[in-house]
Design a protein around this motif. Sequence first.
Motif, mmCIF file in Angstrom:
data_model
loop_
_atom_site.group_PDB
_atom_site.id
_atom_site.type_symbol
_atom_site.label_atom_id
_atom_site.label_comp_id
_atom_site.label_asym_id
_atom_site.label_seq_id
_atom_site.Cartn_x
_atom_site.Cartn_y
_atom_site.Cartn_z
ATOM 1 N N THR A 307 -4.742 -8.132 8.879
ATOM 2 C CA THR A 307 -5.330 -8.122 7.167
ATOM 3 C C THR A 307 -4.979 -6.859 6.640
ATOM 4 O O THR A 307 -4.580 -5.575 7.947
ATOM 5 N N CYS A 308 -5.231 -6.724 5.493
ATOM 6 C CA CYS A 308 -4.862 -4.721 5.315
ATOM 7 C C CYS A 308 -6.315 -4.284 3.168
ATOM 8 O O CYS A 308 -6.366 -6.345 3.221
ATOM 9 N N VAL A 309 -6.197 -3.822 3.280
ATOM 10 C CA VAL A 309 -7.237 -3.374 2.026
ATOM 11 C C VAL A 309 -6.438 -3.043 1.376
ATOM 12 O O VAL A 309 -5.705 -1.376 2.175
ATOM 13 N N VAL A 310 -5.819 -3.229 -0.007
ATOM 14 C CA VAL A 310 -5.454 -2.353 -1.200
ATOM 15 C C VAL A 310 -7.695 -1.748 -2.067
ATOM 16 O O VAL A 310 -7.373 -2.700 -1.975
ATOM 17 N N GLU A 311 -6.521 -0.486 -2.453
ATOM 18 C CA GLU A 311 -7.786 -0.229 -3.124
ATOM 19 C C GLU A 311 -7.235 0.667 -4.567
ATOM 20 O O GLU A 311 -6.338 1.432 -4.689
ATOM 21 N N GLY A 312 -7.423 -0.241 -5.605
ATOM 22 C CA GLY A 312 -7.013 -0.490 -7.008
ATOM 23 C C GLY A 312 -5.766 -0.614 -6.996
ATOM 24 O O GLY A 312 -5.252 -1.473 -6.573
ATOM 25 N N ASP A 313 -5.050 0.238 -8.334
ATOM 26 C CA ASP A 313 -3.490 -0.768 -7.971
ATOM 27 C C ASP A 313 -2.334 0.332 -8.020
ATOM 28 O O ASP A 313 -2.464 1.113 -7.947
ATOM 29 N N LEU A 314 -1.194 -0.264 -6.593
ATOM 30 C CA LEU A 314 -0.064 0.239 -6.353
ATOM 31 C C LEU A 314 0.994 0.531 -7.359
ATOM 32 O O LEU A 314 1.832 0.974 -6.488
ATOM 33 N N GLY A 315 0.738 0.442 -8.155
ATOM 34 C CA GLY A 315 2.246 0.909 -9.494
ATOM 35 C C GLY A 315 2.865 0.385 -9.161
ATOM 36 O O GLY A 315 2.615 -1.324 -9.176
ATOM 37 N N ALA A 316 3.997 0.835 -9.260
ATOM 38 C CA ALA A 316 5.243 0.187 -8.904
ATOM 39 C C ALA A 316 5.557 -1.285 -7.664
ATOM 40 O O ALA A 316 6.038 -2.466 -7.287
ATOM 41 N N ALA A 317 4.519 -0.961 -6.234
ATOM 42 C CA ALA A 317 4.439 -0.916 -5.672
ATOM 43 C C ALA A 317 3.424 -3.105 -5.003
ATOM 44 O O ALA A 317 3.664 -3.358 -4.384
ATOM 45 N N GLN A 318 3.307 -3.077 -6.581
ATOM 46 C CA GLN A 318 1.800 -4.206 -6.176
ATOM 47 C C GLN A 318 2.462 -5.755 -6.113
ATOM 48 O O GLN A 318 1.847 -6.360 -5.344
ATOM 49 N N PRO A 319 3.771 -5.664 -6.742
ATOM 50 C CA PRO A 319 4.531 -7.305 -5.848
ATOM 51 C C PRO A 319 4.542 -7.110 -4.733
ATOM 52 O O PRO A 319 4.578 -8.242 -3.720
ATOM 53 N N LEU A 320 4.322 -6.462 -3.881
ATOM 54 C CA LEU A 320 4.395 -5.840 -1.826
ATOM 55 C C LEU A 320 3.271 -7.123 -1.775
ATOM 56 O O LEU A 320 3.186 -7.565 -0.429
ATOM 57 N N LEU A 321 2.355 -6.767 -2.606
ATOM 58 C CA LEU A 321 1.264 -7.537 -1.805
ATOM 59 C C LEU A 321 1.125 -9.322 -1.637
ATOM 60 O O LEU A 321 0.520 -9.587 -0.821
ATOM 61 N N ARG A 334 -10.791 -3.967 -3.303
ATOM 62 C CA ARG A 334 -11.230 -2.830 -3.939
ATOM 63 C C ARG A 334 -11.041 -1.979 -4.609
ATOM 64 O O ARG A 334 -10.012 -2.102 -5.151
ATOM 65 N N ASP A 335 -11.846 -1.404 -5.229
ATOM 66 C CA ASP A 335 -11.382 0.150 -5.689
ATOM 67 C C ASP A 335 -10.810 0.778 -5.575
ATOM 68 O O ASP A 335 -11.436 1.609 -4.535
ATOM 69 N N GLY A 336 -9.984 1.735 -5.990
ATOM 70 C CA GLY A 336 -9.997 2.961 -5.820
ATOM 71 C C GLY A 336 -8.276 3.153 -5.868
ATOM 72 O O GLY A 336 -8.509 2.934 -7.686
ATOM 73 N N GLY A 337 -7.832 4.220 -5.882
ATOM 74 C CA GLY A 337 -7.125 4.778 -6.085
ATOM 75 C C GLY A 337 -5.157 5.086 -6.225
ATOM 76 O O GLY A 337 -3.834 5.477 -5.735
ATOM 77 N N GLY A 338 -5.000 3.472 -6.137
ATOM 78 C CA GLY A 338 -3.430 2.778 -5.787
ATOM 79 C C GLY A 338 -3.552 3.121 -3.985
ATOM 80 O O GLY A 338 -2.468 3.892 -3.431
ATOM 81 N N ASP A 344 -5.838 2.239 11.133
ATOM 82 C CA ASP A 344 -6.051 3.707 10.489
ATOM 83 C C ASP A 344 -5.268 4.079 9.656
ATOM 84 O O ASP A 344 -5.303 5.806 9.260
ATOM 85 N N ALA A 345 -3.930 4.211 9.001
ATOM 86 C CA ALA A 345 -3.147 4.112 8.248
ATOM 87 C C ALA A 345 -3.231 4.097 6.988
ATOM 88 O O ALA A 345 -3.817 2.691 6.467
ATOM 89 N N VAL A 346 -2.655 5.102 6.208
ATOM 90 C CA VAL A 346 -2.922 4.917 4.581
ATOM 91 C C VAL A 346 -1.458 4.570 3.606
ATOM 92 O O VAL A 346 -0.430 5.910 3.922
ATOM 93 N N LEU A 347 -1.383 3.743 3.479
ATOM 94 C CA LEU A 347 -0.097 3.903 2.943
ATOM 95 C C LEU A 347 -0.301 3.562 1.156
ATOM 96 O O LEU A 347 -1.482 3.510 0.782
ATOM 97 N N ALA A 348 1.238 4.614 0.538
ATOM 98 C CA ALA A 348 1.074 4.228 -0.888
ATOM 99 C C ALA A 348 2.348 5.033 -1.039
ATOM 100 O O ALA A 348 3.377 5.539 -0.902
ATOM 101 N N LEU A 349 2.728 4.078 -2.190
ATOM 102 C CA LEU A 349 4.019 5.091 -3.231
ATOM 103 C C LEU A 349 4.001 6.511 -3.794
ATOM 104 O O LEU A 349 3.264 7.127 -3.937
ATOM 105 N N SER A 350 5.234 6.423 -3.320
ATOM 106 C CA SER A 350 5.239 8.177 -3.651
ATOM 107 C C SER A 350 5.173 8.505 -5.482
ATOM 108 O O SER A 350 5.519 7.686 -5.905
ATOM 109 N N ASP A 351 4.464 9.824 -5.603
ATOM 110 C CA ASP A 351 4.767 9.701 -6.694
ATOM 111 C C ASP A 351 5.705 11.643 -6.643
ATOM 112 O O ASP A 351 4.935 12.096 -8.098
ATOM 113 N N GLY A 352 6.320 11.504 -5.562
ATOM 114 C CA GLY A 352 7.411 12.935 -5.095
ATOM 115 C C GLY A 352 6.913 14.065 -5.053
ATOM 116 O O GLY A 352 7.316 14.641 -4.926
ATOM 117 N N ARG A 353 5.722 13.733 -4.750
ATOM 118 C CA ARG A 353 4.952 14.901 -3.673
ATOM 119 C C ARG A 353 5.544 14.576 -2.344
ATOM 120 O O ARG A 353 5.748 13.286 -1.633
#
Length: 505
Positions: A307-321, A334-338, A344-353
Amino acid sequence: MSALNLNARIGVIGAGAMGAGIAQVAAQAGHQVLLLDNRPGAAAQAIDNIDRQLGKRVENGKLAAEARDATLARLHPVESAQALADCSLIIEAIAENLEAKRALFVQLESLCSAQCVFASNTSSLSITAIAAPLKHPHRLLGLHFFNPAPVMALVEVVCGVASDPALADCLYDTAKAWGKKPVHTRSTPGFIVNRVARPFYAESLRLLQEGAADCPTLDALLRETGGFAMGAFELTDLIGHDVNYAVTCSVFDAYYGDPRFQPSLAQKALVDAGRLGRKSGQGFYCYSEQAERPGPSTLPDAPAPQTCVVEGDLGAAQPLLSRLQDQGVKVIRRDGGGLLRVGDAVLALSDGRMACQRAQEDGLRNLILLDLAFDYRQATRIGISCAAGIDPQAFEQGVGLLQRAGLHVSLLSDTPALAVLRTVTMLANEAADTLLQGVASAADIDLAMRAGVNYPQGPLAWADAIGPAYVLRVLHNLQATYGEDRYRTSLLLRRRVAEGRTLHD
């Protein structure tokens, strides 16, 4: 003005690989072709080589014997420039020396009719500079084929300051009639391809120098994640480091030391050592018969989450779902910031930082950043980075989720924008500046990069697909992290984002 008719004689000067290839292309299209080289017998030898190459195609059933015979019958070696006097088009493919090219065209101008069009196959010299000594500089343009000319589809039709646009249209139509994919470009350093492609090599070289990953891993990410035909290290080994480094230096010098084109010390070291790639037997990789090609670094298998939880839109990585769902993973939305959470892990598409920076600024523990993929549904590998001090169990949970999607996972050091994302955004940035400066149209820039260097998508179209605002944000973060002008953003990109427009608008 339309394409040259088949009665037009074509002269080709220079019987090396490029000149012979161009002569073959014109002859196969139906023209009588006169091939000249200043080395005695070189033109005849080049035609013999074409005969052998076409013969192999006949043997393999890829070419009719009649077509081979007709092509060879149209190829004629000549011994002097005077023999080219009645040609309608003369294409020069001699050494990259400005004075030699100028002297040749001055001589041709005294021999040929006023209707003869002159073209240079130069890849690095200014068409404006080559044409300057001519009495009628309007008749000289660039016709830049790519090696091997009979195979590569792209031809850059290059206009100098004095070039006649009508003649450019004629050469464009002629190249198209020859089965090529022509593009129009102004004569600026590197034209389209050799300018826009510089970040493809430069960013991998920089990542290597910074210890982000080794050559096999970075190459695998560009291929298996980015969709490129080859990675930067295997491609420069194929091109030859002496050639690739010289082009980079030429473009860097032509742009007065612009840091975006800065040559790499790692590549210079190979050139200094004589490790030129495949042709010398050693480059970034070893090509001896006994050598084993090293593979990419891949993380070991981790337990597969259910199981995983997605919060908001993953942007370009959305097709991964959808890929995760296809593998039986339950995705809770769920709603959220991508963000994508698993355990306990949080995954996100890089934004250059960097991951450490983003974790601190956004208050995210156990953060894992994902690289950009050309197509998350088809990719076989993904690059990741993570913040220092990540909990080992959380790291394993994040890796396991990606592996559950069928991806090989490669860990990079905590580097801004990872590998594919950094490369693609820098390609798009350079393409945007090329468009801004009126070097070529957006359509021609994208076509040139697809047909000339086999990119999976033109950089401007790619930027539009993942979102110009996202590209801009990544570049801003890269520049803020490094504090270098190398990563400055194109004015056109900033303008289009502010206007809410795409790069192709």
